[in-house]
Design a protein around this motif. Sequence first.
Motif, mmCIF file in Angstrom:
data_model
loop_
_atom_site.group_PDB
_atom_site.id
_atom_site.type_symbol
_atom_site.label_atom_id
_atom_site.label_comp_id
_atom_site.label_asym_id
_atom_site.label_seq_id
_atom_site.Cartn_x
_atom_site.Cartn_y
_atom_site.Cartn_z
ATOM 1 N N ALA A 70 -9.126 90.093 -62.426
ATOM 2 C CA ALA A 70 -8.083 91.072 -62.128
ATOM 3 C C ALA A 70 -7.884 91.214 -60.630
ATOM 4 O O ALA A 70 -6.748 91.333 -60.138
ATOM 5 C CB ALA A 70 -8.439 92.419 -62.746
ATOM 6 N N GLN A 71 -8.981 91.184 -59.886
ATOM 7 C CA GLN A 71 -8.877 91.244 -58.428
ATOM 8 C C GLN A 71 -8.138 90.028 -57.884
ATOM 9 O O GLN A 71 -7.325 90.139 -56.965
ATOM 10 C CB GLN A 71 -10.277 91.346 -57.815
ATOM 11 C CG GLN A 71 -10.969 92.682 -58.065
ATOM 12 C CD GLN A 71 -12.386 92.711 -57.528
ATOM 13 O OE1 GLN A 71 -12.948 91.675 -57.191
ATOM 14 N NE2 GLN A 71 -12.970 93.902 -57.454
ATOM 15 N N GLU A 72 -8.423 88.874 -58.457
ATOM 16 C CA GLU A 72 -7.740 87.655 -58.022
ATOM 17 C C GLU A 72 -6.244 87.735 -58.342
ATOM 18 O O GLU A 72 -5.399 87.278 -57.563
ATOM 19 C CB GLU A 72 -8.364 86.434 -58.701
ATOM 20 C CG GLU A 72 -9.779 86.137 -58.226
ATOM 21 C CD GLU A 72 -10.415 84.990 -58.987
ATOM 22 O OE1 GLU A 72 -9.770 84.489 -59.945
ATOM 23 O OE2 GLU A 72 -11.546 84.585 -58.647
ATOM 24 N N TYR A 73 -5.912 88.314 -59.489
ATOM 25 C CA TYR A 73 -4.509 88.464 -59.877
ATOM 26 C C TYR A 73 -3.770 89.360 -58.874
ATOM 27 O O TYR A 73 -2.680 89.030 -58.414
ATOM 28 C CB TYR A 73 -4.408 89.057 -61.286
ATOM 29 C CG TYR A 73 -2.997 89.192 -61.801
ATOM 30 C CD1 TYR A 73 -2.415 88.188 -62.561
ATOM 31 C CD2 TYR A 73 -2.229 90.330 -61.531
ATOM 32 C CE1 TYR A 73 -1.109 88.296 -63.038
ATOM 33 C CE2 TYR A 73 -0.923 90.451 -61.988
ATOM 34 C CZ TYR A 73 -0.379 89.438 -62.750
ATOM 35 O OH TYR A 73 0.914 89.545 -63.217
ATOM 36 N N MET A 74 -4.394 90.491 -58.520
ATOM 37 C CA MET A 74 -3.761 91.415 -57.577
ATOM 38 C C MET A 74 -3.675 90.793 -56.183
ATOM 39 O O MET A 74 -2.701 91.010 -55.459
ATOM 40 C CB MET A 74 -4.534 92.734 -57.523
ATOM 41 C CG MET A 74 -4.475 93.553 -58.812
ATOM 42 S SD MET A 74 -2.780 93.890 -59.348
ATOM 43 C CE MET A 74 -2.131 94.769 -57.935
ATOM 44 N N GLN A 75 -4.685 90.010 -55.810
ATOM 45 C CA GLN A 75 -4.630 89.336 -54.519
ATOM 46 C C GLN A 75 -3.493 88.313 -54.497
ATOM 47 O O GLN A 75 -2.810 88.151 -53.480
ATOM 48 C CB GLN A 75 -5.960 88.650 -54.219
ATOM 49 C CG GLN A 75 -6.022 87.984 -52.847
ATOM 50 C CD GLN A 75 -5.784 88.967 -51.717
ATOM 51 O OE1 GLN A 75 -6.434 90.003 -51.638
ATOM 52 N NE2 GLN A 75 -4.849 88.660 -50.836
ATOM 53 N N ALA A 76 -3.301 87.653 -55.619
ATOM 54 C CA ALA A 76 -2.201 86.688 -55.712
ATOM 55 C C ALA A 76 -0.861 87.391 -55.559
ATOM 56 O O ALA A 76 0.066 86.854 -54.924
ATOM 57 C CB ALA A 76 -2.261 85.946 -57.043
ATOM 58 N N MET A 77 -0.735 88.593 -56.091
ATOM 59 C CA MET A 77 0.511 89.353 -55.926
ATOM 60 C C MET A 77 0.752 89.674 -54.451
ATOM 61 O O MET A 77 1.883 89.611 -53.958
ATOM 62 C CB MET A 77 0.477 90.634 -56.752
ATOM 63 C CG MET A 77 0.610 90.422 -58.240
ATOM 64 S SD MET A 77 1.074 91.921 -59.139
ATOM 65 C CE MET A 77 2.694 92.296 -58.484
ATOM 66 N N LYS A 78 -0.320 90.019 -53.739
ATOM 67 C CA LYS A 78 -0.176 90.272 -52.305
ATOM 68 C C LYS A 78 0.232 89.003 -51.574
ATOM 69 O O LYS A 78 1.115 89.024 -50.710
ATOM 70 C CB LYS A 78 -1.490 90.808 -51.732
ATOM 71 C CG LYS A 78 -1.877 92.197 -52.212
ATOM 72 C CD LYS A 78 -3.206 92.627 -51.592
ATOM 73 C CE LYS A 78 -3.629 93.988 -52.093
ATOM 74 N NZ LYS A 78 -4.950 94.405 -51.530
ATOM 75 N N ASP A 79 -0.429 87.897 -51.929
ATOM 76 C CA ASP A 79 -0.131 86.628 -51.267
ATOM 77 C C ASP A 79 1.316 86.200 -51.513
ATOM 78 O O ASP A 79 1.937 85.549 -50.655
ATOM 79 C CB ASP A 79 -1.079 85.535 -51.755
ATOM 80 C CG ASP A 79 -2.535 85.805 -51.367
ATOM 81 O OD1 ASP A 79 -2.757 86.607 -50.444
ATOM 82 O OD2 ASP A 79 -3.429 85.214 -52.002
ATOM 83 N N GLU A 80 1.844 86.562 -52.679
ATOM 84 C CA GLU A 80 3.222 86.207 -53.033
ATOM 85 C C GLU A 80 4.220 87.256 -52.552
ATOM 86 O O GLU A 80 5.400 87.187 -52.868
ATOM 87 C CB GLU A 80 3.340 86.051 -54.557
ATOM 88 C CG GLU A 80 2.517 84.907 -55.119
ATOM 89 C CD GLU A 80 2.372 84.989 -56.633
ATOM 90 O OE1 GLU A 80 3.023 85.873 -57.250
ATOM 91 O OE2 GLU A 80 1.614 84.183 -57.195
#
Length: 605
Positions: free
Chosen positions: A587-597
């Motif tokens: 879940a943390q990786e998913y949210m980080q991906a949203m930030k990166d995008e």
Amino acid sequence: MTTQTANPPGFIPYIPENAPFSEDQRAWLNGFLAGIFSVTQQAAPADPPPSLKIAVLYASQSGTAEGLARKVAKELKSKGHVASLASLEGFTPAALAEGRYAIFIVSTYGEGEAPDAAQPFYQKLCVEQLPRYLDLSYSVLALGDSHYEHFCKFGADLDNKLASLGAVRLYDRVDCDVDLDETFAHWKEGLHARLESIVAARPARNSPSSSMSTVEPRPTPATSSDGHDAPAYTRENPFFAPLVDKRPLTRDVSSKQTMHLAFSIADSNLKYEAGDACGMVPENDRQLASEIIATLNFSPEAPVQLPKSGSATLTDALTHHLQITRLTRKMIEAYATIGNCQQLFDLLVPDNQALLEKYTYDRGLIDLIHDYPGVLHNPADLVAMLPKLAPRLYSISSSPFAHAGEIHATIAVVRYRSHNRERRGVCSTLLADRTSTGERRPIYIHPNKKFRLPAAQDTPIVMIGPGTGIAPFRAFLHERRALAATGKNWLFFGERSASADFLYREELESMLANGHLTRLDTAFSRDQERKIYVQDRMVEQGAQLWSWMQDGASIYVCGDASRMAKDVDAALHRVVEKQGGLGQEAAQEYMQAMKDEHRYHHDVY
């Protein structure tokens, strides 16, 4: 024996006429020899001036650090250095290890954290197996606001981390407050002197190409990345805009007052985008300034000298130029030194930080003067200990496409009682109580490049903005309607009471009725026995929220940084874990991906 003499300088050999060549061949050979010998006899080029290859790296939440970094890079180039400019967003610790010199200009965000874009870099930097930076020399300029507990904390953390990994401080870290011009100039002066000493010790033929490689510079256009020309009006040169509308958004029965303000910019060249902030240059309450002067038994007309502003009367200085409503550590230090106050010195001991914060909380200069009287005998000492009165930033609640020639702001008026005194917000009560329609106030635009609507008009957006956090989302909604954007719009709004504190209720309900606002979820904390907040509504609507996220929605959060933003972030993680069937790490990786995008944005304060 024939004696041979050296050819004179400038001599070029030639093919004699009796040589066994045709006329054309002889002409060609003579030209060939002339070309060779004219090149070899040219003076050797001068050694290039020694210089350094320096990476200028910044971490910015609202653009201040980036602006300073651009200035530093430009000045380094003017001094002959090879300076590159890059954001820590997307920058890697491995790339840092390849360089020899790096300058960091970083702001602190939220509760002493790195700005959103810099968090991945710093998290990787903290991983133990990363290479050590034994060949790196660096300097950190930290930006912050001393009114907050974690003043310049990220800058200090970054500085200490780099040192712990073996990097050498090129020049000691300097921490800058909101009024940073003087400290910024002092840091630059020391940094340039240090670089000059390094260059002086290097061989002249050590050209920039011999330095270790570093990040390639990003383009630095004369206009902003948003395509706007540099604004003519700034914090130092604001535009005096007339107030054309002022109305309450809360009812009289509310426990607090929130107001809608509109300023005309029709006769200016001020430009802004939805998501930007409006900087307002405030002034202190004259009654409070007069009380301070009377308590100290000073003359209101006493002349004092202000840095960069020249001479002023004491009344003018305390009203328009200096901060008098809050206490800082530096103010306590100066006051204790002038009066040799042991009790105040005790508060300044590092182990007594909690006691210092307890004393300075909700107290101002007038409290310090009453609690420790008889210290100040010279107006100059008073002026020297006070920081500059800083502008206030308010999220703009209008769209230039929907409200041409105007800037709107949504302002909570600060009034409360503490330590047996009535307290008032400097700028909010100036606007609410001491500014009438038609009067002009100095304003400027503070761009917020990290808080922009999606470029694609069909992208769905989720906006989470309790209280005055609704301001930029009102702007977003009006702009998307004005531009006929087809993307869905979902707003989470929270306040204390629906009957008294439902900001922009009529506008929002109208947008909901005509379908422009796809969803509106509200949380009024005091309308039922159990307090309900926006993060609770998010979890309740988790399945639908997850569906929007899967459809590519961008999420925006605006409001209080100390609690709300963290609670909202935790709620989003819970939604991703539960609805996505993901573990905590995934879940943390998913949210980080949203930030990166660039799909997860914060504008918190």
